[in-house]
Scaffold this active site. Sequence first.
Site, PDB file in Angstrom:
ATOM      1  N   ARG A  14      50.542  48.036  50.897  1.00 46.53           N
ATOM      2  CA  ARG A  14      49.261  47.659  50.269  1.00 46.53           C
ATOM      3  C   ARG A  14      48.244  47.251  51.349  1.00 46.53           C
ATOM      4  O   ARG A  14      47.373  48.029  51.707  1.00 46.53           O
ATOM      5  CB  ARG A  14      49.498  46.534  49.241  1.00 46.53           C
ATOM      6  N   ASP A  15      48.392  46.037  51.900  1.00 47.95           N
ATOM      7  CA  ASP A  15      47.410  45.563  52.892  1.00 47.95           C
ATOM      8  C   ASP A  15      47.384  46.503  54.095  1.00 47.95           C
ATOM      9  O   ASP A  15      46.324  46.805  54.652  1.00 47.95           O
ATOM     10  CB  ASP A  15      47.788  44.138  53.336  1.00 47.95           C
ATOM     11  N   HIS A 206      49.757  33.991  53.943  1.00 45.12           N
ATOM     12  CA  HIS A 206      49.375  35.361  54.307  1.00 45.12           C
ATOM     13  C   HIS A 206      48.449  35.267  55.518  1.00 45.12           C
ATOM     14  O   HIS A 206      47.289  34.879  55.387  1.00 45.12           O
ATOM     15  CB  HIS A 206      48.679  35.988  53.092  1.00 45.12           C
ATOM     16  N   HIS A 208      46.714  36.938  59.085  1.00 46.52           N
ATOM     17  CA  HIS A 208      46.362  38.103  59.897  1.00 46.52           C
ATOM     18  C   HIS A 208      46.338  37.662  61.352  1.00 46.52           C
ATOM     19  O   HIS A 208      46.057  36.506  61.663  1.00 46.52           O
ATOM     20  CB  HIS A 208      45.011  38.677  59.455  1.00 46.52           C
ATOM     21  N   CYS A 239      41.370  43.802  55.392  1.00 46.93           N
ATOM     22  CA  CYS A 239      40.541  43.961  54.196  1.00 46.93           C
ATOM     23  C   CYS A 239      39.343  44.839  54.536  1.00 46.93           C
ATOM     24  O   CYS A 239      38.568  44.499  55.437  1.00 46.93           O
ATOM     25  CB  CYS A 239      40.062  42.606  53.693  1.00 46.93           C
ATOM     26  N   ASN A 248      47.677  42.470  59.644  1.00 43.28           N
ATOM     27  CA  ASN A 248      48.539  41.359  59.226  1.00 43.28           C
ATOM     28  C   ASN A 248      49.428  40.958  60.396  1.00 43.28           C
ATOM     29  O   ASN A 248      49.599  41.712  61.353  1.00 43.28           O
ATOM     30  CB  ASN A 248      49.468  41.818  58.083  1.00 43.28           C
TER      31      ASN A 248
HETATM   32  N1  COA Z   1      41.149  50.300  38.580  1.00 43.23           N
HETATM   33  C1  COA Z   1      40.492  51.469  38.441  1.00 43.23           C
HETATM   34  N2  COA Z   1      39.214  51.573  38.110  1.00 43.23           N
HETATM   35  C2  COA Z   1      38.540  50.437  37.890  1.00 43.23           C
HETATM   36  C3  COA Z   1      39.150  49.195  38.005  1.00 43.23           C
HETATM   37  C4  COA Z   1      40.508  49.140  38.363  1.00 43.23           C
HETATM   38  N3  COA Z   1      41.145  47.965  38.511  1.00 43.23           N
HETATM   39  N4  COA Z   1      38.246  48.247  37.719  1.00 43.23           N
HETATM   40  C5  COA Z   1      37.099  48.881  37.440  1.00 43.23           C
HETATM   41  N5  COA Z   1      37.265  50.201  37.538  1.00 43.23           N
HETATM   42  C6  COA Z   1      36.277  51.256  37.316  1.00 43.23           C
HETATM   43  C7  COA Z   1      35.563  51.104  36.007  1.00 43.23           C
HETATM   44  O1  COA Z   1      36.295  51.708  34.979  1.00 43.23           O
HETATM   45  C8  COA Z   1      34.274  51.822  36.295  1.00 43.23           C
HETATM   46  O2  COA Z   1      34.507  53.202  36.266  1.00 43.23           O
HETATM   47  P1  COA Z   1      33.356  54.260  35.904  1.00 43.23           P
HETATM   48  O3  COA Z   1      32.316  54.140  36.966  1.00 43.23           O
HETATM   49  O4  COA Z   1      34.084  55.573  35.935  1.00 43.23           O
HETATM   50  O5  COA Z   1      32.877  53.825  34.557  1.00 43.23           O
HETATM   51  C9  COA Z   1      33.975  51.437  37.734  1.00 43.23           C
HETATM   52  O6  COA Z   1      35.265  51.124  38.305  1.00 43.23           O
HETATM   53  C10 COA Z   1      33.061  50.250  37.852  1.00 43.23           C
HETATM   54  O7  COA Z   1      33.575  49.192  37.088  1.00 43.23           O
HETATM   55  P2  COA Z   1      33.083  47.691  37.272  1.00 43.23           P
HETATM   56  O8  COA Z   1      33.873  46.791  36.413  1.00 43.23           O
HETATM   57  O9  COA Z   1      31.576  47.644  37.149  1.00 43.23           O
HETATM   58  O10 COA Z   1      33.538  47.428  38.750  1.00 43.23           O
HETATM   59  P3  COA Z   1      32.683  47.092  40.030  1.00 43.23           P
HETATM   60  O11 COA Z   1      32.026  48.296  40.552  1.00 43.23           O
HETATM   61  O12 COA Z   1      31.867  45.881  39.764  1.00 43.23           O
HETATM   62  O13 COA Z   1      33.892  46.711  41.041  1.00 43.23           O
HETATM   63  C11 COA Z   1      36.158  45.925  41.277  1.00 43.23           C
HETATM   64  C12 COA Z   1      34.775  45.633  40.742  1.00 43.23           C
HETATM   65  C13 COA Z   1      36.925  44.628  41.245  1.00 43.23           C
HETATM   66  C14 COA Z   1      36.813  46.953  40.376  1.00 43.23           C
HETATM   67  C15 COA Z   1      36.047  46.486  42.717  1.00 43.23           C
HETATM   68  O14 COA Z   1      35.194  45.696  43.481  1.00 43.23           O
HETATM   69  C16 COA Z   1      37.397  46.537  43.389  1.00 43.23           C
HETATM   70  O15 COA Z   1      38.233  47.340  43.030  1.00 43.23           O
HETATM   71  N6  COA Z   1      37.642  45.668  44.382  1.00 43.23           N
HETATM   72  C17 COA Z   1      38.918  45.584  45.090  1.00 43.23           C
HETATM   73  C18 COA Z   1      38.726  45.728  46.560  1.00 43.23           C
HETATM   74  C19 COA Z   1      40.044  45.610  47.292  1.00 43.23           C
HETATM   75  O16 COA Z   1      41.031  46.174  46.923  1.00 43.23           O
HETATM   76  N7  COA Z   1      40.027  44.828  48.398  1.00 43.23           N
HETATM   77  C20 COA Z   1      41.185  44.656  49.227  1.00 43.23           C
HETATM   78  C21 COA Z   1      42.271  43.858  48.613  1.00 43.23           C
HETATM   79  S1  COA Z   1      41.904  42.143  48.501  1.00 43.23           S
HETATM   80 ZN    ZN Z   2      45.431  40.573  54.067  1.00 46.86          ZN
END
Ligand code: COA
Ligand code: ZN
Length: 308
Positions: A14-15, A206, A208, A239, A248
Site C-alpha cells: 500500500r504505502d 508508522h 518514515h 504519501c 517508510n
Molecule cells: N474509491 C473509488 N472512487 C471514489 C472513492 C473511493 N473510495 N471515493 C470517491 N470516489 C469517486 C466518486 O465516486 C467520484 O467519482 P465520479 O467523478 O466518477 O463521480 C469521484 O471519486 C469524486 O468523489 P468525491 O467524493 O467528490 O471525492 P473527492 O474528489 O473530493 O476526493 C477522496 C476525496 C477521499 C476520494 C480522494 O481525495 C482520495 O481518494 N484520497 C486518498 C488519497 C490517498 O490515498 N493518499 C495516500 C494514503 S493516506
Molecule cells: Zn506512510
Amino acid sequence: MSNERLIVQEVAPRDGLQIEPSWVETADKIALIDQLSSLGFTRIEAGSFVSPKAVPMLRDGEDVFQGIARQPGVTYVALVPNLKGAQRALAAGADELNLVLSASQTHNQANMRMSCEQSLASFAEVVQLAMGQAVSLNGTVATTFGCPFEGRIDEAWVFELVQRYLALGMTGITLADTTGMANPRQVTRIVRQVLEFVPASALTLHFHNTRGLGLCNVLAAFEAGARRFDAALGGLGGCPFAPGASGNICTEDLVNLCTEMGLETGIDLARLIALSRTLPALLGHDTPGQVAKAGRNCDLHPPPAASG
Ligand code: COA
Ligand code: ZN
C-alpha cells in the site's frame, strides 16, 4: 530484552507502491503479497480503496484482494478514506479497514479533500456499515509528529483525535509520521501519553525515514511501551500528497535491528532480504533499504587471500 516481541505490519503493497511512478501489474502485486504472507508477518496492508484518480497505482484493489492466497493468521488490511472506500474494501474481503485522516487540516485537505470534521463524519458512516460484519477498524492520525505545510502539530489536538476515534469504536489506533518529522524525544512523550488511554496491543507507530530518524524513533517508541510498527519492504513508500515525502522505515532494516537486539518478530530475515532484492527489477530503480545491500551481520565474507 530476550523474548520481547515487536510486531511488524508490512505496508509495502500500500504505502510502498502508492508513490511508485511506473505501473506495477496486478499479478505482480499479488505475487508480492503472497510472498510476504509466507515470511511470518501477522499483518499486511495489502492495498487502498481510494479514488483511482488520486492514486492510480492502487486502482486494482479489488483484483488484488481477490487474487491473493490468504494465509491463516495473517490480517489483510485495506486503507480507506470514506464510505465508498469502505464499501469497496468490504466487498473485496478486507479483514481490517484502516481509516485515515491527518491531524493537519491543510494536509487532510490536500490528501483527502476534506476537513478533519468531514473525515470523522464519513468514518461514522463507515462504523455503521461495518457493524455486525467480520471486520476490524483502525484509525490513523497522519502528520501526528509534524506536517510539511503546517509544521508542528498541537499534541492536545492529536490526543483529541485519538479519543474521537475511540469514541467511534475503533479497535486500533495508528500514529503516523507522514514525512519523517518526528524525533525520539517527541516520540517518547507522545507514545507515553497515548498509552495512558490506548492499550499497547492496539497501538501502531508508522514512521518514515525521510530525515534518517526512522529506526531511532522506533526504538524510542518501543522503550516507551509501543509494540507494533509499520514498515515497508526495501524502504519504499510515501504519501503522494505530502511534498518531499519519501520511504517508510525499511522492513528488513527493522527486522535486522530486532534480531541483533534480541527482539522477536517471527519474520524470516534471510528470505525477507531475498525478497527485497527482487524489488529493483520489479520497480526499475534502486531501493533505500540498507540491510538488503549490506547483508545480515552473520553473512560473513571469506578473509582476503594471504598474499606473498
Ligand atoms: N474509491 C473509488 N472512487 C471514489 C472513492 C473511493 N473510495 N471515493 C470517491 N470516489 C469517486 C466518486 O465516486 C467520484 O467519482 P465520479 O467523478 O466518477 O463521480 C469521484 O471519486 C469524486 O468523489 P468525491 O467524493 O467528490 O471525492 P473527492 O474528489 O473530493 O476526493 C477522496 C476525496 C477521499 C476520494 C480522494 O481525495 C482520495 O481518494 N484520497 C486518498 C488519497 C490517498 O490515498 N493518499 C495516500 C494514503 S493516506
Ligand atoms: Zn506512510
